[in-house]
Design an enzyme around this catalytic site. Structure first.
Site, PDB file in Angstrom:
ATOM      1  CB  VAL A  86     -16.491 -59.711  15.677  1.00  0.00           C
ATOM      2  CG1 VAL A  86     -16.315 -58.256  15.260  1.00  0.00           C
ATOM      3  CG2 VAL A  86     -17.949 -59.997  16.011  1.00  0.00           C
ATOM      4  CG  ASN A 141     -25.456 -54.933  22.237  1.00  0.00           C
ATOM      5  OD1 ASN A 141     -25.824 -54.096  23.047  1.00  0.00           O
ATOM      6  ND2 ASN A 141     -26.163 -56.011  21.923  1.00  0.00           N
ATOM      7  CG  ASP A 165     -29.700 -59.180  22.482  1.00  0.00           C
ATOM      8  OD1 ASP A 165     -30.014 -59.399  23.671  1.00  0.00           O
ATOM      9  OD2 ASP A 165     -28.805 -59.802  21.895  1.00  0.00           O
ATOM     10  N   GLY A 201     -19.516 -62.880  18.397  1.00  0.00           N
ATOM     11  CA  GLY A 201     -20.708 -62.111  18.716  1.00  0.00           C
ATOM     12  C   GLY A 201     -21.924 -63.020  18.776  1.00  0.00           C
ATOM     13  CB  THR A 202     -25.498 -62.208  19.291  1.00  0.00           C
ATOM     14  OG1 THR A 202     -25.212 -61.475  20.482  1.00  0.00           O
ATOM     15  CG2 THR A 202     -26.802 -62.958  19.477  1.00  0.00           C
ATOM     16  CE1 TYR A 203     -28.655 -62.234  15.624  1.00  0.00           C
ATOM     17  CE2 TYR A 203     -27.329 -60.410  16.423  1.00  0.00           C
ATOM     18  CZ  TYR A 203     -28.545 -61.063  16.330  1.00  0.00           C
ATOM     19  OH  TYR A 203     -29.643 -60.542  16.953  1.00  0.00           O
ATOM     20  CE  LYS A 225     -20.813 -57.642  14.884  1.00  0.00           C
ATOM     21  NZ  LYS A 225     -21.521 -57.059  16.023  1.00  0.00           N
ATOM     22  N   GLY A 251     -13.636 -61.448  18.565  1.00  0.00           N
ATOM     23  CA  GLY A 251     -14.471 -62.253  19.455  1.00  0.00           C
ATOM     24  C   GLY A 251     -15.600 -62.928  18.713  1.00  0.00           C
TER      25      GLY A 251
END
Length: 292
Positions: free
Chosen positions: A18, A131, A126, A13-15, A33, A11
């Site tokens: 992944v 997460n 966060d 991720g926020t950053y 990641k 997927g």
């Protein structure tokens, strides 16, 4: 990334992206990641690398292990322990019902992970169901710990999905810049209610204003009396005087009175009044967890 065979994309991720991958030497399944930085020309900030090195030292059964950091050119790839699903996916499998024992076990594990990280002076900042990961034997693990400090919390995810405000405390929504562990305790409270309600979010706000309204309508509007210095926060603005119309037993009907008491100690608007992780672990709600 010579040591790892990529298997599939898990997927965004926020950053960054992944991937599920296999360690060529050990055969172990890991999560890669790949962190995308806003300004690729700059490379990886040394501050980020320092923070990430701290995270490698965090070893606890309720915190996702960071095995390795691969730094090449302008990319940073973090090699994490692999977990099968996150709490959000787990909710989707429940068909709207969460038994009390499972709810208590998940919350206990969440608080144990938080207590450990806070003792090591690492904040999450966060926390959300996406997460919190769950492995095949039902162990809950906190993921992405410390990444907010290393890379900042972006307004949008790498995938352009807006970063959710649902788990942010009122002080942060009012622009507070000085964080402490209380930021994570508010998020834990929101997640506790969501666990108890089998995945129904407690405060699903559309924007900052709507988020604060939803919070104050349930908890009552704060004032200088119960939150001294609230008016000094950078983005403070007054809200109408709201009085709660729903009781906690209506909001979290599956939670017993001890659980509701813990929830109310987590969801305190004034950060100074919020219970910390160690005190939460000593709460009477967990007194009968010999089965967990």
């Amino acid at each position: 990334m010579l040591n790892y065979d990529k298997m599939e994309k898990i997927g965004e991720g926020t950053y960054g992206t992944v991937f599920k991958a296999r360690n060529k030497n050990s055969g172990e399944i890991v999560a890669l990641k790949r962190v995308r930085l806003d300004d690729d020309d700059e490379g990886v900030p040394s501050s980020a690398l320092r923070e990430i090195c701290i995270l490698r030292e965090l070893k606890h059964r309720n915190v996702v292990r960071l095995y390795d950091v691969v730094h090449s050119e302008n990319k940073l790839t973090l090699v994490f322990e692999y977990c099968d699903q996150d709490l959000k996916k787990f909710f989707d499998s429940l068909n709207g019902y969460m038994d009390a024992q499972t709810a208590r076990s998940l919350m206990l594990q969440l608080l144990r992970g938080l207590s450990f990280c806070h003792a090591h002076h690492v904040l999450h900042r966060d926390l959300k169901p996406q997460n919190l990961l769950i492995n095949t034997n039902g162990t809950l693990k906190l993921a992405d710990f410390g990444l907010a400090r290393a890379f900042g919390v972006p307004v949008r995810c790498f995938s352009a999905e807006v970063v959710t405000l649902w788990y942010r405390p009122p002080d942060v929504l009012f622009g507070a810049k000085l964080y402490n562990t209380s930021i994570d305790m508010w998020s834990a409270g929101c997640i506790f209610a969501e666990i108890s309600n089998a995945g129904r979010p407690l405060f699903p706000g559309a924007d900052v204003d709507d988020q604060l309204k939803r919070i104050f309508k349930q908890l009552g509007s704060p004032s200088e009396d119960n939150w001294p210095s609230i008016t000094q926060l950078p983005d403070y603005k007054p809200y109408p005087i709201y009085h709660p119309t729903l009781t906690w037993s209506q909001i979290v009907p599956n939670l017993n009175s001890r659980g509701r008491d813990l929830l109310q100690k987590l969801l305190v608007c004034n950060p100074a009044g919020r219970i910390d992780a160690d005190a939460a672990l000593r709460h009477a709600y967990f007194a009968d967890t010999s089965d967990v």
